[in-house]
Design an enzyme around this catalytic site. Structure first.
Site, PDB file in Angstrom:
ATOM      1  N   PRO A  53       0.795  -1.227   0.000  1.00 36.66           N
ATOM      2  CG  PRO A  53      -0.078  -1.063   2.150  1.00 36.66           C
ATOM      3  CD  PRO A  53       0.554  -2.042   1.199  1.00 36.66           C
ATOM      4  CG  ASN A  54      -0.249   4.268   1.320  1.00 38.03           C
ATOM      5  OD1 ASN A  54      -1.215   4.809   0.809  1.00 38.03           O
ATOM      6  ND2 ASN A  54      -0.302   3.691   2.502  1.00 38.03           N
TER       7      ASN A  54
ATOM      8  NE  ARG B  27       3.864   6.687   1.623  1.00 41.12           N
ATOM      9  CZ  ARG B  27       4.127   5.475   2.053  1.00 41.12           C
ATOM     10  NH1 ARG B  27       4.611   4.575   1.214  1.00 41.12           N
ATOM     11  NH2 ARG B  27       3.917   5.146   3.297  1.00 41.12           N
TER      12      ARG B  27
ATOM     13  CE1 TYR C 130       8.939   5.302   3.181  1.00 38.19           C
ATOM     14  CE2 TYR C 130       7.206   6.951   2.998  1.00 38.19           C
ATOM     15  CZ  TYR C 130       7.773   5.883   3.663  1.00 38.19           C
ATOM     16  OH  TYR C 130       7.191   5.374   4.793  1.00 38.19           O
TER      17      TYR C 130
ATOM     18  CG  ASN D  86       8.495  -1.748   0.399  1.00 43.08           C
ATOM     19  OD1 ASN D  86       7.941  -1.860   1.494  1.00 43.08           O
ATOM     20  ND2 ASN D  86       9.021  -0.595  -0.010  1.00 43.08           N
TER      21      ASN D  86
ATOM     22  CB  ALA E  61       1.400   0.258   6.373  1.00 40.67           C
TER      23      ALA E  61
ATOM     24  CG  ASP F 159      -0.646 -17.084   8.210  1.00 34.51           C
ATOM     25  OD1 ASP F 159       0.428 -17.214   8.835  1.00 34.51           O
ATOM     26  OD2 ASP F 159      -1.755 -17.009   8.771  1.00 34.51           O
TER      27      ASP F 159
ATOM     28  CD  GLU G 245      10.573  -7.168   6.142  1.00 29.99           C
ATOM     29  OE1 GLU G 245      10.455  -8.296   6.652  1.00 29.99           O
ATOM     30  OE2 GLU G 245      10.478  -6.120   6.782  1.00 29.99           O
TER      31      GLU G 245
ATOM     32  CG  HIS H 266      11.060  -1.976   4.698  1.00 26.50           C
ATOM     33  ND1 HIS H 266       9.694  -1.972   4.537  1.00 26.50           N
ATOM     34  CD2 HIS H 266      11.358  -3.107   5.372  1.00 26.50           C
ATOM     35  CE1 HIS H 266       9.192  -3.050   5.092  1.00 26.50           C
ATOM     36  NE2 HIS H 266      10.177  -3.761   5.608  1.00 26.50           N
TER      37      HIS H 266
ATOM     38  CB  SER I 252      12.361   4.539   5.412  1.00 26.72           C
ATOM     39  OG  SER I 252      11.324   3.655   5.804  1.00 26.72           O
TER      40      SER I 252
ATOM     41  NE  ARG J 216       9.755   6.062   8.888  1.00 31.03           N
ATOM     42  CZ  ARG J 216       8.831   5.872   7.937  1.00 31.03           C
ATOM     43  NH1 ARG J 216       9.026   4.945   7.001  1.00 31.03           N
ATOM     44  NH2 ARG J 216       7.748   6.608   7.916  1.00 31.03           N
TER      45      ARG J 216
ATOM     46  NE  ARG K 214       6.591   4.335  10.097  1.00 31.41           N
ATOM     47  CZ  ARG K 214       5.523   4.450   9.294  1.00 31.41           C
ATOM     48  NH1 ARG K 214       5.214   3.511   8.432  1.00 31.41           N
ATOM     49  NH2 ARG K 214       4.773   5.533   9.342  1.00 31.41           N
TER      50      ARG K 214
HETATM   51  C1  DQA Z   1       8.170   1.279   3.903  1.00 35.09           C
HETATM   52  C2  DQA Z   1       8.217   1.438   5.446  1.00 35.09           C
HETATM   53  C3  DQA Z   1       6.851   1.181   6.041  1.00 35.09           C
HETATM   54  O1  DQA Z   1       6.921   1.347   7.451  1.00 35.09           O
HETATM   55  C4  DQA Z   1       5.844   2.164   5.504  1.00 35.09           C
HETATM   56  O2  DQA Z   1       4.567   1.903   6.012  1.00 35.09           O
HETATM   57  C5  DQA Z   1       5.832   2.202   4.014  1.00 35.09           C
HETATM   58  C6  DQA Z   1       7.110   2.189   3.316  1.00 35.09           C
HETATM   59  C7  DQA Z   1       9.518   1.633   3.254  1.00 35.09           C
HETATM   60  O3  DQA Z   1       9.734   1.231   2.113  1.00 35.09           O
HETATM   61  O4  DQA Z   1      10.353   2.323   3.866  1.00 35.09           O
HETATM   62  O5  DQA Z   1       4.805   2.305   3.392  1.00 35.09           O
HETATM   63  O6  DQA Z   1       7.886  -0.066   3.603  1.00 35.09           O
END
Ligand code: DQA
Length: 149
Positions: free
Chosen positions: A9-10, A17, A22, A73, A76, A86, A97, A99, A101, A106, A110
């Site tokens: 998401p996002n 954003r 980011y 990635n 959230a 799962d 995994e 990210h 950031s 943070r 997180r």
């Molecule tokens: C994120 C870090 C997450 O905590 C956050 O909710 C994101 C972006 C990152 O790429 O740094 O949406 O996954």
């Protein structure tokens, strides 16, 4: 080698954003760049993004028998989703995994990831380079196994 990049998401808003966190690259440019880098190393990368938890779960299910590994990635959902954990474990597809950031630097909420302990590895805090480092690590792992790490 067939790989799947999943963004949660996002992350479709990258570029506009919270750029101080980011960066300014769009998701499209990150995906294009990573597809090329994968191709140059003999791997085929498919990309998927969704803001919906269920759609992410469905995409992971669809990846069974279709891909060798996943780069994810989860945004959230990293910090909230037992369903994604799962799905990844149920699919038995190795994953990295990542990210943009450094999530550990943070907010407290997180710091926990539902995915990290079962991942091959976690890359966090290098901005767009997190995607490239995750790809490199994953390809090394797939080619030579854990002893190469
Ligand atoms: C994120 C870090 C997450 O905590 C956050 O909710 C994101 C972006 C990152 O790429 O740094 O949406 O996954």
């Amino acid at each position: 080698m067939r790989l799947l990049l999943i963004n949660g998401p996002n992350l479709n808003l990258l570029g506009q954003r919270e750029p101080e966190l980011y960066g300014l690259s769009t998701l499209e440019s990150i995906e294009c760049d990573l597809r090329e880098k994968a191709k140059a190393q003999g791997a085929q990368l498919e990309c998927f993004q969704s803001n919906f938890e269920g759609a992410l779960v469905d995409r992971i299910h669809k990846a069974i028998g279709e891909v060798d590994a996943i780069l994810i990635n989860a945004g959230a959902y990293t910090h909230t989703s037992v369903a994604l954990r799962d799905a990844l474990l149920g699919a038995r597809i190795p994953y990295v995994e990542l990210h943009l950031s450094n999530t550990n630097a943070r907010e407290q909420f997180r710091h926990h990831s539902f995915l990290a302990d079962k991942a091959i590895g976690v890359v966090s805090g290098f901005g767009v380079m997190s995607y490239q480092l995750a790809l490199q690590g994953l390809l090394g792992y797939l080619r030579k196994g854990r002893e190469s790490l």
